[in-house]
Design an enzyme around this catalytic site. Structure first.
Site, PDB file in Angstrom:
ATOM      1  N   ASP A 124      27.773 -25.243 -42.179  1.00 47.55           N
ATOM      2  CA  ASP A 124      28.315 -26.595 -42.238  1.00 47.55           C
ATOM      3  C   ASP A 124      27.182 -27.628 -42.200  1.00 47.55           C
ATOM      4  O   ASP A 124      26.489 -27.748 -41.191  1.00 47.55           O
ATOM      5  CB  ASP A 124      29.239 -26.789 -41.016  1.00 47.55           C
ATOM      6  CG  ASP A 124      29.913 -28.145 -41.027  1.00 47.55           C
ATOM      7  OD1 ASP A 124      30.016 -28.757 -42.094  1.00 47.55           O
ATOM      8  OD2 ASP A 124      30.343 -28.592 -39.939  1.00 47.55           O
ATOM      9  N   ASP A 150      28.573 -33.046 -48.401  1.00 51.91           N
ATOM     10  CA  ASP A 150      29.025 -32.214 -47.286  1.00 51.91           C
ATOM     11  C   ASP A 150      29.510 -30.866 -47.801  1.00 51.91           C
ATOM     12  O   ASP A 150      30.309 -30.807 -48.732  1.00 51.91           O
ATOM     13  CB  ASP A 150      30.150 -32.948 -46.544  1.00 51.91           C
ATOM     14  CG  ASP A 150      30.661 -32.158 -45.345  1.00 51.91           C
ATOM     15  OD1 ASP A 150      29.856 -31.439 -44.724  1.00 51.91           O
ATOM     16  OD2 ASP A 150      31.864 -32.241 -45.032  1.00 51.91           O
TER      17      ASP A 150
END
Ligand SMILES: *[C@@H]1O[C@H](CO)[C@@H](O)[C@H](O)[C@H]1NC(C)=O
Length: 470
Positions: free
Chosen positions: A151, A349
Site C-alpha cells: 500500500d 495510490d
C-alpha cells in the site's frame, strides 16, 4: 494496376485508421483500441509474466491480485462482489480525502484494550478490503512467510502476531509468533522510532502502535524490530513493523500490510541506505497475470520512462502527489481548464481501485466516452460507475484511447486494462468516477496503473511511467 501513389494513399489511410501500433507508434496519436473480448472473460488459469522476474532482480517480489488465480490465498478467499468492491473503494477514498497530518500521543495504557479503546484518530487510515495487490515476504529468524497487501497510501508495516491478546481475524498463513524468532525485539517507548508513529502509546517501556482504517478496521500492538526477508538474497535486519495483537476488520485472508508511503516508518524510508528511496512496481494487467514490486534502482523497464514531478503536501505527508493537467479521449483533448485539476491536487495510490476526477473533468470525460461508444448497447450502472456497456455478442470492440496528461509533459495512454472495469461481458464500465467537488483531492487509482512500470524516485522527486511493464 494501382499506381504507387494509390498504395501510398492507402498506406496513409490505414495508418490513420489503424488501431494497433505496428511500427511507428508513439509519434502517431492512436485514437482507438481494438479490444478482443476474450479480455473481458474471467480466466481461471494463472499466466505468470516473466518481465521483471525474481531471478534477474534480487530485490524483486511477485505481485498478484488477491482474488485472482495467481493468488496464494485462492481457495480460502471468499470472493466479494464487484458492487461491494466499489462501495468499499468509495469508503477508502473518503477516508484518504479526510486524512490530515495529525500526530497523536495515545498516552499510557495498561494494556492493548486500553490503547484500542482510546482515541486512535479515526481519520487516520482507510479501508483495505479493496487494496487488491499482495506480495509474500518473510519475518523473523527462522523466517516465516507472510502474504501481505502492499500500500503506497500508508506508512506502517504490520502483521498479526501471537498470542493475539486482543483479537485476530482469520488469515491463511500461520500467525507470526515473536517468541519463536531469535531476532525479534520490542521498541522502547523512549526510542526516536516510537516518536515517528502517527498514533502511538506505551505499555510500560514498550512502544505501542495503532492504525485505524476508514472502515473502522483497527490494528494495535507492539512496535517491533525483526528481520524482514524480501527475497532469498534481500534480507533487512532490524526492520521496524507493528506486531498486531489486536486486529479487527475486513482484511481478507492477508497477514497484514506492507507500508510504502512517504512517512518515516515506511519501508521506503527505513531502507534509504540500501535502496535509496527508489522502488518500482507493475500491477498485473489482469487478475490472472502477475506483476512485480522491486526496491532500488535496478528496476526493469523495457521501454523509455516518462517522468512527472513527485510533489509533496504538508496536509498529507504520506502521499505521493502529482499533477494531472488534461485528459484526451480518442485523440481529442477535453475542454477542461488545468485549473479544474489543480484545485484539489492529485495523488497516485496503489490501494485505490478507480481513478477519481474533479466532477467537472469527469463530466467531460464521460460525455466524450459515451459519444465514442454510442454504437454499443448501454448497461446498468455499477455502483459508482455510471457509464457501462453490454459487450456480450461481440468478438472485438473498439474503444477510444483515453490519455492522461501529467506534469512534465507526460502523456499516459491507457490501454483497455487501464480504461475498463469489467464486471461481466454484459457490464463493462468506464473505470473513472467523480469526486464530490472539484476541490477534493483527485486519485490516480490502480486500474489505470495496470500493466505500467511505475517508478518512484523520492530523492529525485519524480515518478516514472512506461508501458508493457508486466
Ligand atoms: C515485548 O513486550 C511485551 C509486552 O511488554 C512482552 O509481553 C513481550 O515478552 C516482549 N517481547 C520481547 C521479545 O521482549
Amino acid at each position: 494496376m494501382a499506381s504507387p501513389s494509390f498504395y501510398f494513399a492507402f498506406f496513409l489511410l490505414s495508418l490513420a485508421f489503424s488501431s494497433a501500433c505496428l511500427l511507428v507508434c508513439g509519434e502517431e496519436d492512436r485514437t482507438d483500441i481494438e479490444v478482443d473480448t476474450q479480455f473481458l472473460l474471467p480466466n481461471d488459469a494463472c499466466s505468470a509474466s516473466n518481465k521483471g522476474t525474481l531471478s534477474s532482480k534480487k530485490a524483486s517480489l511477485r505481485v498478484v491480485h488477491r482474488q485472482g488465480p495467481c493468488s496464494p490465498l485462492i481457495g480460502r478467499q471468499k470472493r466479494i462482489s464487484h458492487e461491494q468492491i466499489l462501495i468499499q473503494d468509495q469508503a477508502h477514498v473518503d477516508s484518504l480525502q479526510r486524512r490530515v497530518s495529525t500526530t497523536s500521543s495515545l498516552g499510557e495504557h495498561p494494556n492493548l484494550d486500553g490503547l484500542a479503546a482510546s482515541a486512535i484518530p479515526a481519520r487516520n487510515g482507510h479501508s483495505l478490503e479493496t487494496a487488491n495487490y499482495i506480495v509474500t515476504v518473510a519475518f523473523g529468524t527462522p523466517k516465516k512467510a507472510q502474504t501481505i497487501i502492499f500500500d503506497t497510501g500508508s506508512d506502517v508495516t504490520w502483521v498479526q502476531c501471537q498470542p493475539c491478546v486482543g483479537s485476530c481475524y482469520m488469515q491463511q498463513d500461520p500467525l507470526f509468533d515473536p517468541s519463536q524468532s531469535s531476532t525479534y525485539t520490542n521498541t522502547s517507548c523512549s526510542s526516536a522510532f516510537c516518536d515517528e508513529l502517527t498514533a502511538r502509546g506505551c505499555s510500560g517501556k514498550t512502544c505501542l502502535y495503532g492504525v485505524q482504517y476508514g472502515d473502522g478496521s483497527i490494528t494495535v500492538g507492539f512496535y517491533a524490530e525483526d528481520t524482514l526477508t524480501l527475497s532469498p538474497y534481500e534480507v533487512l535486519p532490524h526492520f521496524r513493523f507493528g506486531c498486531g495483537e489486536r486486529n479487527e476488520g475486513i482484511f481478507g485472508e492477508v497477514a497484514g500490510i506492507l507500508g510504502l508511503g512517504r512517512g518515516k516508518p515506511s519501508l521506503v524510508s527505513q531502507t534509504y541506505p540500501k535502496y535509496g528511496e527508489v522502488f518500482a512496481y507493475c500491477l498485473p494487467p489482469t487478475e490472472s497475470s502477475t506483476g512485480y514490486l522491486t526496491f532500488g534502482s535496478g528496476y526493469p523497464s523495457s521501454t523509455k520512462l516518462q517522468y512527472t514531478p513527485m510533489l509533496s503536501e504538508a496536509r498529507a505527508p504520506s502521499f505521493y502527489f502529482l499533477t494531472l493537467t488534461a485528459i484526451s479521449v480518442g485523440g481529442q483533448q477535453l475542454p477542461v481548464s488545468p485549473a479544474v485539476f489543480s484545485k484539489g491536487g492529485s495523488i497516485i495510490d496503489s490501494g485505490t481501485v478507480i481513478t477519481r476526477l474533479p466532477p467537472t473533468a469527469y463530466a467531460a470525460l464521460r460525455s466524450a466516452f459515451r459519444q465514442a461508444m454510442s454504437v454499443y448497447k448501454s448497461a446498468p450502472a455499477l455502483s459508482i460507475l455510471d457509464t457501462c456497456y453490454d459487450l456480450s455478442g461481440y468478438d472485438k470492440v473498439k474503444i477510444p484511447v483515453v490519455a492522461l496528461y501529467l506534469g512534465g509533459g507526460v502523456k499516459l495512454e491507457l490501454g483497455e486494462a487501464g480504461t475498463l472495469y469489467v464486471a461481466s461481458s454484459s457490464q463493462v464500465c468506464l473505470a473513472f468516477a467523480a469526486n464530490g467537488d472539484d476541490s477534493d483531492m483527485g486519485i490516480l487509482g490502480n486500474v489505470q496503473q495496470r500493466g505500467l512500470n511505475v517508478v518512484y524516485d523520492v530523492p529525485k522527486k519524480v515518478i516514472g511511467f512506461s508501458y508493457g511493464g508486466c
